[in-house]
Design a protein around this motif. Structure first.
Motif, PDB file in Angstrom:
ATOM      1  N   ARG A 284      70.475  73.779   5.081  1.00 28.22           N
ATOM      2  CA  ARG A 284      70.155  73.920   3.661  1.00 28.22           C
ATOM      3  C   ARG A 284      69.035  72.929   3.333  1.00 28.22           C
ATOM      4  NH1 ARG A 284      75.882  72.617   1.215  1.00 28.22           N
ATOM      5  NH2 ARG A 284      75.576  70.964   2.772  1.00 28.22           N
ATOM      6  N   ILE A 285      67.864  73.473   3.051  1.00 26.22           N
ATOM      7  CA  ILE A 285      66.664  72.655   2.842  1.00 26.22           C
ATOM      8  C   ILE A 285      66.261  72.717   1.370  1.00 26.22           C
ATOM      9  CG2 ILE A 285      64.265  72.306   3.497  1.00 26.22           C
ATOM     10  CD1 ILE A 285      64.891  73.705   6.146  1.00 26.22           C
ATOM     11  N   PHE A 321      68.695  83.357   6.422  1.00 24.05           N
ATOM     12  CA  PHE A 321      67.846  82.242   6.011  1.00 24.05           C
ATOM     13  C   PHE A 321      66.850  82.750   4.991  1.00 24.05           C
ATOM     14  CE2 PHE A 321      64.705  78.762   7.020  1.00 24.05           C
ATOM     15  CZ  PHE A 321      65.536  77.724   6.638  1.00 24.05           C
ATOM     16  N   ARG A 322      67.342  83.079   3.808  1.00 23.86           N
ATOM     17  CA  ARG A 322      66.478  83.630   2.763  1.00 23.86           C
ATOM     18  C   ARG A 322      66.133  82.556   1.742  1.00 23.86           C
ATOM     19  NH1 ARG A 322      68.210  89.064   0.121  1.00 23.86           N
ATOM     20  NH2 ARG A 322      70.088  87.932  -0.388  1.00 23.86           N
ATOM     21  N   PRO A 323      64.979  82.683   1.118  1.00 22.93           N
ATOM     22  CA  PRO A 323      64.565  81.671   0.150  1.00 22.93           C
ATOM     23  C   PRO A 323      65.236  81.856  -1.208  1.00 22.93           C
ATOM     24  CG  PRO A 323      62.900  83.386   0.302  1.00 22.93           C
ATOM     25  CD  PRO A 323      63.942  83.717   1.329  1.00 22.93           C
ATOM     26  N   LEU A 335      74.712  77.424  -5.475  1.00 29.71           N
ATOM     27  CA  LEU A 335      74.323  76.724  -4.252  1.00 29.71           C
ATOM     28  C   LEU A 335      75.536  76.163  -3.515  1.00 29.71           C
ATOM     29  CD1 LEU A 335      71.126  74.706  -5.271  1.00 29.71           C
ATOM     30  CD2 LEU A 335      71.268  76.767  -3.873  1.00 29.71           C
ATOM     31  N   ALA A 336      76.582  75.840  -4.253  1.00 28.03           N
ATOM     32  CA  ALA A 336      77.778  75.270  -3.633  1.00 28.03           C
ATOM     33  C   ALA A 336      78.430  76.218  -2.639  1.00 28.03           C
ATOM     34  CB  ALA A 336      78.786  74.861  -4.707  1.00 28.03           C
ATOM     35  N   THR A 337      78.152  77.510  -2.757  1.00 21.77           N
ATOM     36  CA  THR A 337      78.745  78.506  -1.859  1.00 21.77           C
ATOM     37  C   THR A 337      77.795  78.915  -0.732  1.00 21.77           C
ATOM     38  OG1 THR A 337      77.963  80.384  -3.196  1.00 21.77           O
ATOM     39  CG2 THR A 337      80.086  79.408  -3.791  1.00 21.77           C
ATOM     40  N   GLU A 338      76.568  78.416  -0.751  1.00 22.56           N
ATOM     41  CA  GLU A 338      75.581  78.804   0.253  1.00 22.56           C
ATOM     42  C   GLU A 338      75.688  77.913   1.484  1.00 22.56           C
ATOM     43  OE1 GLU A 338      73.436  81.367   0.221  1.00 22.56           O
ATOM     44  OE2 GLU A 338      74.240  82.037  -1.706  1.00 22.56           O
ATOM     45  N   VAL A 339      75.568  78.534   2.653  1.00 23.00           N
ATOM     46  CA  VAL A 339      75.616  77.776   3.909  1.00 23.00           C
ATOM     47  C   VAL A 339      74.234  77.630   4.530  1.00 23.00           C
ATOM     48  CG1 VAL A 339      78.001  78.414   4.397  1.00 23.00           C
ATOM     49  CG2 VAL A 339      76.145  79.881   5.209  1.00 23.00           C
ATOM     50  N   LEU A 356      75.207  69.573  -1.770  1.00 28.21           N
ATOM     51  CA  LEU A 356      74.539  70.860  -1.937  1.00 28.21           C
ATOM     52  C   LEU A 356      73.446  71.105  -0.907  1.00 28.21           C
ATOM     53  CD1 LEU A 356      74.107  70.996  -5.829  1.00 28.21           C
ATOM     54  CD2 LEU A 356      75.908  72.047  -4.438  1.00 28.21           C
ATOM     55  N   TYR A 357      73.041  70.089  -0.153  1.00 29.83           N
ATOM     56  CA  TYR A 357      71.947  70.274   0.789  1.00 29.83           C
ATOM     57  C   TYR A 357      72.180  69.453   2.047  1.00 29.83           C
ATOM     58  CZ  TYR A 357      70.298  65.737  -0.968  1.00 29.83           C
ATOM     59  OH  TYR A 357      70.208  64.413  -1.309  1.00 29.83           O
ATOM     60  N   ASP A 358      71.478  69.835   3.109  1.00 29.22           N
ATOM     61  CA  ASP A 358      71.487  69.087   4.373  1.00 29.22           C
ATOM     62  C   ASP A 358      70.209  68.284   4.548  1.00 29.22           C
ATOM     63  OD1 ASP A 358      73.968  70.335   5.287  1.00 29.22           O
ATOM     64  OD2 ASP A 358      72.761  72.131   5.614  1.00 29.22           O
ATOM     65  N   VAL A 359      69.097  68.847   4.081  1.00 32.82           N
ATOM     66  CA  VAL A 359      67.785  68.230   4.254  1.00 32.82           C
ATOM     67  C   VAL A 359      67.103  68.162   2.889  1.00 32.82           C
ATOM     68  CG1 VAL A 359      65.551  68.379   5.415  1.00 32.82           C
ATOM     69  CG2 VAL A 359      67.620  69.200   6.572  1.00 32.82           C
ATOM     70  N   TYR A 360      66.561  66.992   2.561  1.00 39.44           N
ATOM     71  CA  TYR A 360      65.882  66.788   1.280  1.00 39.44           C
ATOM     72  C   TYR A 360      64.442  66.404   1.563  1.00 39.44           C
ATOM     73  CZ  TYR A 360      65.206  65.232  -3.573  1.00 39.44           C
ATOM     74  OH  TYR A 360      64.771  65.078  -4.870  1.00 39.44           O
TER      75      TYR A 360
END
Length: 481
Positions: A284-285, A321-323, A335-339, A356-360
């Motif tokens: 999650r970027i 992997f959709r934007p 976003l809380a449900t998106e992997v 909510l994210y892995d990469v910031y």
């Protein structure tokens, strides 16, 4: 520059006739919409011909066949220059057609008492909850104009924003509006950028004059079947759907100003290789930037291009992997449900929402709060070699374009195919190892993928886990890499 028309409203968004397009292609070039430079519309890997209803699965680059390229010179096997027919663009190789599918058109305004609000829309019963915030990025009051790509449920949207000074105490000296559209896919939204830009200026100067928007909607409105769950089914379910590689998005066709990919490469430099690994791992970027947000939406698109794979059937079980494009605080629940996603925002508060994210990504600074992903932030020799090869291919393309004015290749094709070939090389090698009598992954295999056997070990382990690849990794992992 395109001048705004105050008569015959349809002329502001009429597309180029197909006969003219055919003529220009015969002459070795393609006609672009005015004032947007040259374009590279790309459909990555899978084409849906809506006119014929026949899927076209396209492998855009040659797969690595036989044994891995272990005899490649140098410490790492990196993608070689892409050899394609210079007279055929990536768009033409894909051979994909798509009809207009506009499901809604709307006008959003900023009211000094009520805030952002939808002042007009068609159809009138369309659920546009939240669109008023997606169409005006937070902080937009500081800029004169902008454009925003966003996602609304199962739809994608494009809105053009403008801010005009007015001598009105009621409006506090500024009138702000956005005019936008919704579609099941973002692939054709670019066609209407100028129309939306013209219309938002028209709305600022003549508030309440909606006849051009009404004519536009009547001409472009979608006639789509509704599936049993109430969602629009863009591509009817057929027997061939399970065989489609879902990593290759039919939506991955967005046109942008000339130089978008070039700017993306110059902006991030070698850090592109870090983003590439996170994209391939379906992380999650989230990209932060103050307004204007339009150019940041293009960075979202470029990030998605890093993860393209054209090997049929690969990655069917991995997350799409959709934007998401632009997001704000109203999207927190979604976003809380998106992997897996790529998105951008102008709201700094998201940095604190680490769940909510892995990469910031803040400016050129790519960071992660997850300890397991920290090693991926460090560039290694193989990463720098791949970036060097990409830079060389770009310089060769630019030289060719300068010498040969009729060159139809563009940086978007180069960029997408470079990473697609790199990704194909990795997964083709993994597939061959798994299918062999000895499913053991050695340092030679890893070098053949263009990776560093030591520095990329954790990346490779994560990659095999994400894609469900069952192979034994026998590369030593020294305590001090």
């Amino acid at each position: 520059m395109v001048e705004q028309s105050d008569h015959a409203p349809l002329l502001d968004w009429e597309e180029i006739p197909q006969t003219e397009l055919a003529q220009t292609k015969e002459n070795g070039s393609e006609t672009s919409p005015p004032d947007l430079g040259s374009f590279g519309s790309t459909a990555s890997g899978i084409g849906f011909s809506t006119s014929a209803g026949v899927p076209a699965v396209v492998t855009a680059v040659a797969s690595v066949n036989g044994s891995p390229h272990l005899d490649h010179p140098g410490p790492w096997d990196v993608p070689s220059p892409i050899h394609t027919d210079p007279g055929i663009s990536l768009k033409e190789r894909v051979g994909w057609e798509e009809r207009d599918q506009i499901v809604s058109v709307f006008v959003v305004t900023f009211d000094t008492r009520s805030g952002n609000m939808v002042e007009w829309c068609l159809p009138q019963d369309m659920n546009l909850d939240g669109v008023e915030f997606k169409s005006m990025a937070s902080g937009s009051h500081r800029i004169a104009n902008d454009f925003i790509y966003f996602r609304k449920g199962s739809y994608f949207g494009l809105a053009c924003f403008a801010n005009m000074p007015v001598e009105s105490e009621l409006e506090r000296g500024a009138r702000m509006k956005s005019v936008g559209i919704l579609s099941p896919s973002y692939t054709l939204l670019y066609r209407y950028m100028h129309f939306l830009e013209n219309q938002v200026r028209h709305q600022l100067q003549c508030p309440g004059s909606y006849s051009p928007l009404e004519a536009f909607y009547e001409d472009k409105k979608a006639v789509l079947p509704t599936s049993g769950n109430g969602l629009v089914s863009v591509c009817p379910t057929r027997a061939w759907i399970p065989a489609i590689n879902r990593c290759m998005h039919p939506e991955m066709k967005i046109t942008h100003p000339a130089g978008c990919m070039s700017q993306f490469i110059r902006f991030f430099g070698e850090q592109i290789m870090v983003l590439w690994k996170f994209a391939l791992l379906r992380k999650r970027i989230l990209i932060f930037s103050p307004p204007p947000v339009g150019v940041v939406c293009y960075r979202v698109y470029c990030c998605c291009c890093l993860a393209n794979i054209s090997i049929p059937g690969l990655g069917v079980s991995v997350p799409e992997f959709r934007p998401f494009f632009y997001i704000n605080v109203a999207d927190i629940a979604a976003l809380a449900t998106e992997v897996s996603y790529v998105a951008c925002t102008t709201e700094k508060i998201f940095e604190e929402k680490k769940e909510l994210y892995d990469v910031y990504v803040d400016n050129q600074n790519v960071k992660t709060h997850r300890n397991s992903l920290q090693p991926l932030l460090r560039l290694n020799g193989a990463d720098r070699e791949k970036y060097r090869k990409l830079s060389e291919q770009r310089q060769m393309l630019l030289y060719t374009q300068e010498v040969d004015g009729e060159c139809t290749s563009n940086e978007e094709d180069l960029f997408i195919l470079f990473f697609m070939e790199q990704n194909n090389r990795i997964f083709q090698t993994l597939s061959e190892v798994v299918a062999s009598n000895d499913p053991t992954l050695t340092a030679d295999h890893v070098r053949a993928m263009g990776l560093d056997p030591q520095a990329d070990r954790s990346f490779l382990v994560d990659l095999m886990e994400v894609y469900g690849i069952d192979a034994m990794l026998v590369i030593d992992n020294p305590c001090c890499p």
